[in-house]
Motif scaffolding. Structure first.
Motif, PDB file in Angstrom:
ATOM      1  N   GLU A 171       0.826  -1.206   0.000  1.00 29.08           N
ATOM      2  CA  GLU A 171       0.000   0.000   0.000  1.00 29.08           C
ATOM      3  C   GLU A 171       0.861   1.257   0.000  1.00 29.08           C
ATOM      4  O   GLU A 171       0.535   2.249  -0.654  1.00 29.08           O
ATOM      5  CB  GLU A 171      -0.930  -0.017   1.226  1.00 29.08           C
ATOM      6  CG  GLU A 171      -1.887   1.150   1.307  1.00 29.08           C
ATOM      7  CD  GLU A 171      -3.002   1.108   0.256  1.00 29.08           C
ATOM      8  OE1 GLU A 171      -3.875   1.985   0.305  1.00 29.08           O
ATOM      9  OE2 GLU A 171      -3.002   0.209  -0.609  1.00 29.08           O
ATOM     10  N   ARG A 187       1.936   1.917  -3.424  1.00 27.68           N
ATOM     11  CA  ARG A 187       0.862   2.489  -4.236  1.00 27.68           C
ATOM     12  C   ARG A 187       0.671   3.970  -3.934  1.00 27.68           C
ATOM     13  O   ARG A 187       0.518   4.792  -4.841  1.00 27.68           O
ATOM     14  CB  ARG A 187      -0.460   1.744  -3.996  1.00 27.68           C
ATOM     15  CG  ARG A 187      -1.627   2.232  -4.866  1.00 27.68           C
ATOM     16  CD  ARG A 187      -2.881   1.434  -4.615  1.00 27.68           C
ATOM     17  NE  ARG A 187      -3.509   1.760  -3.353  1.00 27.68           N
ATOM     18  CZ  ARG A 187      -4.359   2.792  -3.180  1.00 27.68           C
ATOM     19  NH1 ARG A 187      -4.667   3.581  -4.199  1.00 27.68           N
ATOM     20  NH2 ARG A 187      -4.917   3.010  -2.001  1.00 27.68           N
ATOM     21  N   THR A 228      -5.608   0.430  -8.974  1.00 33.76           N
ATOM     22  CA  THR A 228      -5.798  -0.148  -7.636  1.00 33.76           C
ATOM     23  C   THR A 228      -5.968  -1.660  -7.711  1.00 33.76           C
ATOM     24  O   THR A 228      -5.437  -2.404  -6.881  1.00 33.76           O
ATOM     25  CB  THR A 228      -7.028   0.480  -6.959  1.00 33.76           C
ATOM     26  OG1 THR A 228      -6.834   1.894  -6.852  1.00 33.76           O
ATOM     27  CG2 THR A 228      -7.232  -0.103  -5.565  1.00 33.76           C
ATOM     28  N   TYR A 240      -2.705  -3.585  -7.765  1.00 35.31           N
ATOM     29  CA  TYR A 240      -2.077  -3.734  -6.451  1.00 35.31           C
ATOM     30  C   TYR A 240      -2.806  -4.792  -5.620  1.00 35.31           C
ATOM     31  O   TYR A 240      -2.187  -5.525  -4.852  1.00 35.31           O
ATOM     32  CB  TYR A 240      -2.064  -2.397  -5.711  1.00 35.31           C
ATOM     33  CG  TYR A 240      -1.099  -1.396  -6.299  1.00 35.31           C
ATOM     34  CD1 TYR A 240       0.246  -1.375  -5.913  1.00 35.31           C
ATOM     35  CD2 TYR A 240      -1.510  -0.490  -7.261  1.00 35.31           C
ATOM     36  CE1 TYR A 240       1.141  -0.477  -6.463  1.00 35.31           C
ATOM     37  CE2 TYR A 240      -0.611   0.419  -7.824  1.00 35.31           C
ATOM     38  CZ  TYR A 240       0.703   0.416  -7.421  1.00 35.31           C
ATOM     39  OH  TYR A 240       1.591   1.299  -7.970  1.00 35.31           O
TER      40      TYR A 240
END
Length: 226
Positions: A116, A119, A204, A207
Motif C-alpha cells: 500500500e 501504491r 488499484t 495492487y
C-alpha cells in the motif's frame, strides 16, 4: 469598565495572541508540505543531482528566496524528504506491531501494508531506492539509528516463531529482503510493469492482485497456511 468586563477583554486579547502563532504555525506546516511534495516528485524523476533548488521552488509555486526560508539548502531538503519516507515506512511496517495474533496474519498485514505504501507513495520509494543504490550517503547513520533497531525486533520475532514450530526454519533476514524487494518493485518499476501489462499506469486492482499473489507465495514459502 467593571472588573468582569475587563477580565473578559483581557481573555479575548490573550486568546487572540495565542491564535496568531497557531495560525502562523499551521501556515508554515502547509507551506513546508507543499515544498516537500514538490521536492519528492522532482527528486524521484531526476535524482538528487538532476534537480536544482530553483526547479523545486518553481514546482512549489514559490520564489527561490522564499523556499530557502523554509529549507536553507537542497541537501537539507533532500534529507528531509528521505527521512519523511523512512519514518512512514518504519512506523507503518514494524512486523511486531501488525494486527493479528498469528504469524500468518501478521505477515499478511505487513506485506499488504508495504504494498500500500508503494501504491500511495511511489515517488518516495523511488528516492529511497536511488539513495540506497548510491550507498546511502545522506542517510546511512539515520538508517542505523532508526531502521536497524526495529528490524532487530522483527528478526527476533520471526526466530521465536521458528523456535516454537509455527513456521519453517527460513532465514529471517532474507524473508524481509524478499518482502521489501517484491513490494517495492511495484513503486520503483511501476512504469515497466504498466508497460508489460499494456497500461498507461497501474490501477488499484493491480495492487490488489499483487497483494493476493505475494501473500500466497510468501506465506506458503515459509510453511504457513493462508
Amino acid at each position: 469598565m467593571d472588573e468582569n468586563t475587563h477580565r473578559l477583554a483581557m481573555k479575548a486579547s490573550s486568546d487572540g495572541d495565542t491564535a496568531k502563532p497557531r495560525k502562523r504555525s499551521m501556515a508554515r506546516k502547509a507551506q513546508e508540505s507543499r515544498i516537500l511534495e514538490a521536492a519528492e516528485m522532482l527528486f524521484a524523476q531526476y535524482g538528487y543531482n538532476g534537480v536544482s533548488i530553483e526547479a523545486i521552488a518553481e514546482q512549489a509555486g514559490l520564489s527561490k528566496q522564499n523556499m530557502l526560508y523554509y529549507f536553507p539548502s537542497k541537501e537539507y531538503l533532500y534529507h528531509h524528504v528521505l527521512t519523511n519516507v523512512l519514518d512512514l515506512w518504519i512506523d507503518k511496517m514494524a512486523l511486531f506491531e501488525q494486527a493479528g495474533d498469528t504469524p500468518a496474519s501478521k505477515l499478511r498485514s505487513y506485506i499488504l501494508g508495504k504494498l500500500e505504501l508503494s501504491r500511495l507513495r511511489p515517488n518516495g520509494s523511488k528516492i529511497f531506492a536511488n539513495e540506497i543504490i548510491n550507498g546511502a550517503p545522506h542517510i546511512k547513520e539515520y538508517l542505523q539509528q532508526k531502521l536497524l533497531p526495529k528490524l532487530d525486533t522483527d528478526i527476533a520475532l520471526v526466530k521465536q516463531w521458528i523456535t516454537d514450530g509455527l513456521m519453517d526454519p527460513v532465514d529471517p533476514y532474507h524473508l524481509f529482503f524478499s518482502i521489501w524487494a517484491t513490494t517495492q518493485t511495484y513503486a520503483d518499476f511501476s512504469t515497466q510493469i504498466a508497460l508489460v501489462m499494456h497500461k498507461d499506469s497501474l490501477e488499484t486492482t493491480d495492487y490488489e492482485d499483487a497483494g493476493r499473489f505475494l501473500t500466497h507465495i510468501i506465506l506458503k514459502g515459509v510453511g504457513l497456511s493462508e
